[in-house]
Scaffold this active site. Structure first.
Site, PDB file in Angstrom:
ATOM      1  NE  ARG A  56     -35.919  26.060 -28.643  1.00 13.22           N
ATOM      2  CZ  ARG A  56     -35.708  24.771 -27.492  1.00 13.22           C
ATOM      3  NH1 ARG A  56     -33.670  24.645 -28.015  1.00 13.22           N
ATOM      4  NH2 ARG A  56     -36.081  24.827 -26.503  1.00 13.22           N
ATOM      5  CE1 TYR A 108     -24.196  39.590 -46.179  1.00  8.05           C
ATOM      6  CE2 TYR A 108     -23.950  38.331 -43.949  1.00  8.05           C
ATOM      7  CZ  TYR A 108     -24.573  39.243 -44.751  1.00  8.05           C
ATOM      8  OH  TYR A 108     -26.435  39.493 -44.526  1.00  8.05           O
ATOM      9  CG  ASP A 181     -20.101  31.787 -46.585  1.00 15.32           C
ATOM     10  OD1 ASP A 181     -20.788  31.243 -47.549  1.00 15.32           O
ATOM     11  OD2 ASP A 181     -20.280  33.100 -46.044  1.00 15.32           O
ATOM     12  CE  LYS A 206     -28.187  36.452 -49.121  1.00 12.43           C
ATOM     13  NZ  LYS A 206     -26.771  36.384 -48.399  1.00 12.43           N
TER      14      LYS A 206
HETATM   15  C1  LIG Z   1     -25.945  36.313 -46.815  1.00 14.73           C
HETATM   16  C2  LIG Z   1     -24.618  35.314 -46.837  1.00 14.73           C
HETATM   17  C3  LIG Z   1     -24.816  35.587 -45.647  1.00 14.73           C
HETATM   18  C4  LIG Z   1     -26.032  35.441 -44.348  1.00 14.73           C
HETATM   19  O1  LIG Z   1     -26.813  34.729 -44.497  1.00 14.73           O
HETATM   20  P1  LIG Z   1     -28.371  35.206 -44.208  1.00 14.73           P
HETATM   21  O2  LIG Z   1     -29.216  34.386 -44.939  1.00 14.73           O
HETATM   22  O3  LIG Z   1     -28.885  36.658 -44.631  1.00 14.73           O
HETATM   23  O4  LIG Z   1     -28.520  35.419 -43.016  1.00 14.73           O
HETATM   24  C5  LIG Z   1     -23.522  34.538 -45.102  1.00 14.73           C
HETATM   25  N1  LIG Z   1     -22.306  34.445 -46.291  1.00 14.73           N
HETATM   26  C6  LIG Z   1     -22.969  35.245 -47.271  1.00 14.73           C
HETATM   27  C7  LIG Z   1     -21.713  34.912 -48.386  1.00 14.73           C
HETATM   28  C8  LIG Z   1     -23.799  35.515 -47.993  1.00 14.73           C
HETATM   29  O5  LIG Z   1     -23.957  35.606 -49.298  1.00 14.73           O
END
Ligand SMILES: *Cc1c(COP(=O)(O)O)cnc(C)c1O
Length: 386
Positions: A56, A108, A181, A206
């Site tokens: 972990r 998001y 982000d 993504k």
């Molecule tokens: C999908 C997404 C998240 C969240 O990520 P997960 O892997 O689904 O928990 C955060 N920020 C953006 C811009 C996203 O597209």
């Protein structure tokens, strides 16, 4: 990667070599997967020679991945997470313990939900600011007490653009951490640390994962920075750590990231050209369009405009929903950044609290042939004009 690379490696080379080396035990060129949850300790109970103690807290595959992520983002430290949501929550919690947390108007929906639902439970002071308008951010910073500004650019769902250099300067002047982000752009198209951010957050689910077959997240920053150390501590305490297999899969995917991003950008440009000329489409939102309000900033801070496209149907909600049932290559599913193209009616996915217009469709343009994608959309839009 060779310990002392003799020259600055370019993105395509880093993507293949960063964090990877021939396995000393076996000579394996491809990295092994180490699923072990625990590691041999020293007689005094401290972690063994490898530095690993308990899975972990980190394991060989998460370390390999973190080295690659740091190199790609031009950082010196990275923390891999089990999801992008866990990575963002770690940053928000780390900020909330230091002062007021500023989150964007558009981002998001899960990030905004964390700021609205979870942070107040911890007594955090949270404000929303329009990061696409730096003057409003300046006013909020002048109020004092802020510790963290979160920005997402390009942002969900309308691809809003925030000026990272300007925000970085403002934050630096106020002693505030800027966290970006970078999920939509990836380091291939935009490098927030070089533009003034102190932390970069990713949903590696993504584009980085790129094949719609893993959930992961990461925070990248500077080794030795107390923010990054606190983010790592949160990850380990919360148990938001990624598995060895997911880290390995993601490391493998990173090798092709620069080439995939190129294809996503080229295909999105073709799709945008087609949609912009279609009578059923009221508006196309894409930072590569000169009509997009963030175009000039995007052109300055990004090396390509990405694979995400949003558009609004002239005939409204029912027409938008109809399109999602007619395309055959664009699969009706949420998420983004995979090799396959996706289409979603964002307002339905986000639910009743969504502020997204109900005539809006979001496309994640994949790496198929552009002509096939355009033909698929043409069939989907046929006869749906007003
Ligand atoms: C999908 C997404 C998240 C969240 O990520 P997960 O892997 O689904 O928990 C955060 N920020 C953006 C811009 C996203 O597209």
């Amino acid at each position: 990667m060779p310990e002392h690379a003799p020259f600055d490696l370019r993105m395509e080379t880093l993507a293949v070599h960063a964090g990877r080396r021939v396995d000393p035990g076996t000579g394996a060129v491809a990295p092994p997967i180490y699923p072990s949850s625990t590691f041999l300790r020293q007689p005094d109970g401290s972690p063994g020679e490898s530095g690993f103690g308990y899975g972990r807290e980190g394991h060989p595959n998460s370390h390999m991945l973190e080295e690659a992520l740091a190199a790609l983002e031009q950082g010196t430290g990275a923390v891999a997470f089990a999801s992008g949501s866990a990575a963002m929550l770690a940053v928000l919690e780390t900020g909330a313990r230091r002062g007021r947390v500023m989150v964007p108007q558009a981002a998001y929906h899960g990030t905004l939900a964390q700021a609205k639902e979870l942070l107040p439970r911890w007594g955090a002071d949270v404000v929303r600011v329009d990061t696409t308008r730096p003057e409003t951010v300046e006013a909020a910073l002048d109020d004092g007490g802020a510790a963290l500004l979160v920005v997402e650019t390009p942002a969900n769902p309308a691809l809003g653009i925030s000026d990272l250099e300007t925000l970085g300067e403002m934050c630096a002047a106020h002693g505030v951490m800027l966290a970006c982000d970078n999920t939509f752009a990836t380091p291939v198209l935009q490098q927030p640390l070089a533009l003034g951010a102190g932390l970069v957050v990713h949903s590696t689910t993504k584009y980085m994962g790129g094949h719609s077959d893993l959930i992961g997240g990461a925070v990248v920053g500077h080794a030795g920075d107390s923010w990054l150390a606190d983010v790592a501590a949160f990850r380990t305490r919360a148990g938001a750590s990624p598995s060895a297999f997911d880290c390995w899969l993601l490391s493998r995917s990173l090798c092709t990231l620069p080439w995939r991003m190129r294809a996503h950008c080229d295909n999105a440009a073709a799709v945008v050209r087609f949609l912009s000329g279609h009578s059923a489409v009221a508006e196309v939102m894409y930072p590569g369009l000169e009509t997009h309000p963030g175009h000039a900033v995007a052109a300055r801070q990004m090396s390509g405009f990405g694979g995400m496209v949003a558009f609004r149907m002239a005939a409204g909600r029912e027409a938008a929903i109809a399109v999602t049932g007619r395309t055959r290559l664009f699969t009706r599913a949420t998420s983004l950044g995979g090799v396959e193209s996706l289409i979603e009616h964002r307002a339905s996915v986000e639910g009743p609290d969504s502020g997204v217009p109900d005539d809006l469709l979001r496309l994640s343009v994949g790496i198929e042939h552009a002509d096939d994608l355009v033909a698929d959309l043409a069939a989907g839009l046929d006869g749906l004009g007003r």
